[in-house]
Scaffold this active site. Structure first.
Site, short mmCIF file in Angstrom:
data_model
loop_
_atom_site.label_atom_id
_atom_site.label_comp_id
_atom_site.label_asym_id
_atom_site.label_seq_id
_atom_site.Cartn_x
_atom_site.Cartn_y
_atom_site.Cartn_z
N GLY A 52 0.84 -1.19 0.00
CA GLY A 52 0.00 0.00 0.00
C GLY A 52 0.87 1.24 0.00
N LYS A 60 -12.78 -12.29 -14.87
CA LYS A 60 -13.24 -12.51 -16.26
C LYS A 60 -12.73 -13.85 -16.83
CE LYS A 60 -15.12 -10.75 -20.03
NZ LYS A 60 -16.43 -10.12 -20.08
N HIS A 88 7.27 -7.63 -4.11
CA HIS A 88 5.91 -8.03 -4.49
C HIS A 88 5.94 -9.38 -5.22
CE1 HIS A 88 3.61 -4.40 -3.49
NE2 HIS A 88 4.76 -3.77 -3.68
N CYS A 113 5.42 -6.06 1.38
CA CYS A 113 5.78 -4.65 1.24
C CYS A 113 5.23 -3.83 2.42
CB CYS A 113 5.34 -4.13 -0.11
SG CYS A 113 6.20 -2.63 -0.56
N TYR A 114 4.21 -3.00 2.21
CA TYR A 114 3.64 -2.27 3.35
C TYR A 114 3.18 -3.26 4.42
CZ TYR A 114 0.68 0.69 6.20
OH TYR A 114 0.15 1.35 7.27
N GLU A 129 3.52 -11.06 -6.14
CA GLU A 129 2.36 -11.16 -7.05
C GLU A 129 2.62 -10.45 -8.37
OE1 GLU A 129 2.80 -9.25 -4.54
OE2 GLU A 129 1.55 -7.45 -4.48
N ASP A 139 -20.53 -12.75 -20.06
CA ASP A 139 -20.91 -12.82 -18.65
C ASP A 139 -22.38 -13.17 -18.47
OD1 ASP A 139 -18.36 -11.94 -18.42
OD2 ASP A 139 -18.89 -9.86 -17.95
#
Ligand code: XMP
Length: 520
Positions: A59, A376, A177, A86-87, A179, A234
């Site tokens: 963040g 999605k 990170h 991280c944060y 991710e 969708d």
């Protein structure tokens, strides 16, 4: 929905740009997780959610500022593994008795290499293939003293505490990170964390399908559901899933606003009626919409007109279906996640998006949203699981207001006809060249100008069209697609030869931002 019987991982969001990617990576590992903003995570919430593991996201705040965001202390008393990123790593260090300091010489933004530290841990199993790993760092502050009980598992030049852990309590902290795309093997680290927590990786699409069907049956019972079909993936997946759950208790309403692409209405109707035997009301309301759009030039006025007419028409047909208690919508997880915004205030309205928002209140219906937990690409996977044809599942997104927003200026039947034919040639070209699946979205737009040209020996004065093709992950940002000159030349020639009314073709090379994807 559905209430999952699977183990759940909680991602506490502190507002990082890449928090959604944590969830993406975990879902790819068949682990069920949800993202919740830190403000919503208190002891009651934790009790209800009962996470099997917790990740504290990155963040933009600094733990050294007054009132900086924190998770509740309880997070560290649940006896479940916690990973701070991280944060999240810094807030964890601070709360557990370590020290965080401001940047100084230790700020790091971008790629960095980490090396093994003195400690060993299952968190880093299969890591350090070449004695080092590339990671993505993005931090001003840094941990200068790790909390009691922690040991160092990996270091980098700028972050001596790149990875630390208290193995006894199963607390893990990474400065980078895992991710992010620029941490190429970050998934391994997340997988290891999930394994430490005992996740089995059993959250599969076939399991999701069964759970979703059960939960639709529980919610709806013998009541009736109506579902607005747009022709997009969708709403189609939502409809097929609900039909599996409740059979002919579902009626689909397909409002044809006359702003669809070539043959689109026919394809949608035949797929649902003939291939799936789903009761379908095909409402051809094109005349109403086109009359309503006469003389409307302003893009927002167009959207509002279409939105208003859509609600009127949908309501009329819903009443004809009669007695429905539920309205099905294809809402997706990214629409549901309440991300934390530190930029202050809601983001500016760039365009008024038109789906079927506003309808539930208008109609007094309860909502069924069986795709609320899915991204999605997961909806596409579910569609495959439900046997929807690949040609349909892989289709590019198409906006609710349809060709009206690809026809800047007044929308007329004549312009729509030209646009439809140009778009069909363009998409045919893309498919023939095998490029369709590399592109997020491609379409033609008809410009509100006429230009002078020469064909044969004669002067022409006809429309110009613009071709658009972009790559994107979620439509929020996009890059124009780098077609070859040969492809563009061939496509322009085909459009001009095959589509009467167009004498000039251009290619849009604007990215988003500063452009948007649609032209309106
Ligand atoms: P823009 O033009 O805002 O588009 O960059 C981003 C993505 O959203 C789609 N889009 C819409 N989809 N209703 C929709 O369902 C809408 O009103 C709408 N407007 C834009 C657009 O096609 C692109 O994929």
């Amino acid at each position: 929905m559905p209430e999952t019987p699977h183990d759940r991982l909680l991602v506490v969001d502190f507002g990082s740009q890449v928090t959604q990617l944590i969830a993406r990576r975990l879902r790819e590992l068949n682990i069920y997780c949800e993202i919740h903003p830190f403000q919503n995570v208190d002891s009651d919430f934790l009790r209800g959610f009962a996470p099997k593991a917790i990740i504290l996201s990155g963040g933009p705040a600094s733990v050294l500022d007054a009132d900086s965001p924190r998770p509740p202390e309880r997070v560290f008393d649940l006896g479940v593994p916690v990973l701070g990123i991280c944060y999240g790593q810094q807030v964890m260090a601070q709360m557990l008795g370590g020290v965080v300091e401001r940047g100084g010489g230790n700020r790091e933004f971008g790629r960095a290499r980490v090396e093994p530290g003195p400690g060993r841990s299952p968190l880093l199993a299969d890591w350090f293939a070449d004695g080092q790993e590339q990671v993505w760092m993005s931090h001003g502050d840094h941990v200068s003293e790790i909390p009691p009980g922690f040991k160092v598992l990996a270091t980098s030049t700028g972050a001596p505490f790149a990875v630390t852990a208290d193995e006894d309590r199963r607390f893990y902290a990474v400065q980078f990170h895992p991710e992010a795309h620029h941490t190429p093997r970050g998934r391994t680290l997340l997988r290891n964390f999930a394994r430490i927590a005992g996740f089995r990786g059993d959250w599969t699409m076939s399991a999701y399908r069964e759970e979703a069907i059960r939960s639709i049956q529980d919610k709806v019972g013998d009541a009736k559901v109506i579902c607005g079909l747009s022709g997009g993936v969708d709403s189609a997946v939502a409809a097929v899933l609900i039909h599996e759950a409740i059979g002919d208790g579902l009626t689909c309403v397909f409002v044809d606003h006359g702003l669809l692409r070539l043959n689109e209405a026919r394809e949608v109707v035949s797929m649902f009626r003939d291939a799936y035997n789903i009761p379908l009301m095909h409402a051809d309301e094109s005349a109403l919409f086109l009359t309503g759009l006469e003389g409307v030039v302003d893009p927002e006025a167009k959207r509002k007109t279409i939105g208003r007419l859509f609600i009127d028409v949908f309501r009329k047909h819903a009443e004809e279906v009669g007695g429905a208690d539920f309205l099905a919508q294809g809402t997706l997880y990214p629409d549901v996640i309440e991300s934390v915004s530190f930029s202050g205030g809601p983001s500016a309205t760039i365009k008024s998006h038109h789906n079927v928002g506003g309808l539930p209140e208008e109609l007094g219906l309860e909502l069924v949203e069986p795709l609320r937990d899915l991204f999605k690409d997961e909806v596409r996977a579910l569609g495959r699981e439900l046997g929807l044809p690949e040609s349909f599942i892989g289709r590019h997104p198409f906006p609710g207001p349809g060709l009206a927003i690809r026809c800047p200026g007044e929308v007329t039947p004549e312009k729509l006809d030209i646009l439809r034919r140009a778009d069909a040639v363009y998409i045919d070209q893309i498919r023939k060249h095998g490029l369709y699946d590399d592109i997020w979205q491609a379409f033609a737009a008809l410009l509100p100008v006429r230009t002078v040209g020469v064909m044969g020996d004669g002067r022409t004065y006809e429309h110009a069209c613009v071709l658009r093709a972009v790559t994107s992950v979620d439509g929020m940002t996009a890059d124009y697609y780098p077609f070859s000159h040969e492809f563009l030349g061939e496509t322009a020639t085909r459009i001009i030869n095959e589509v009467e009314g167009i004498n000039r073709v251009t290619y849009d090379i604007t990215s988003k931002p500063p452009g948007t994807i649609e032209w309106e």
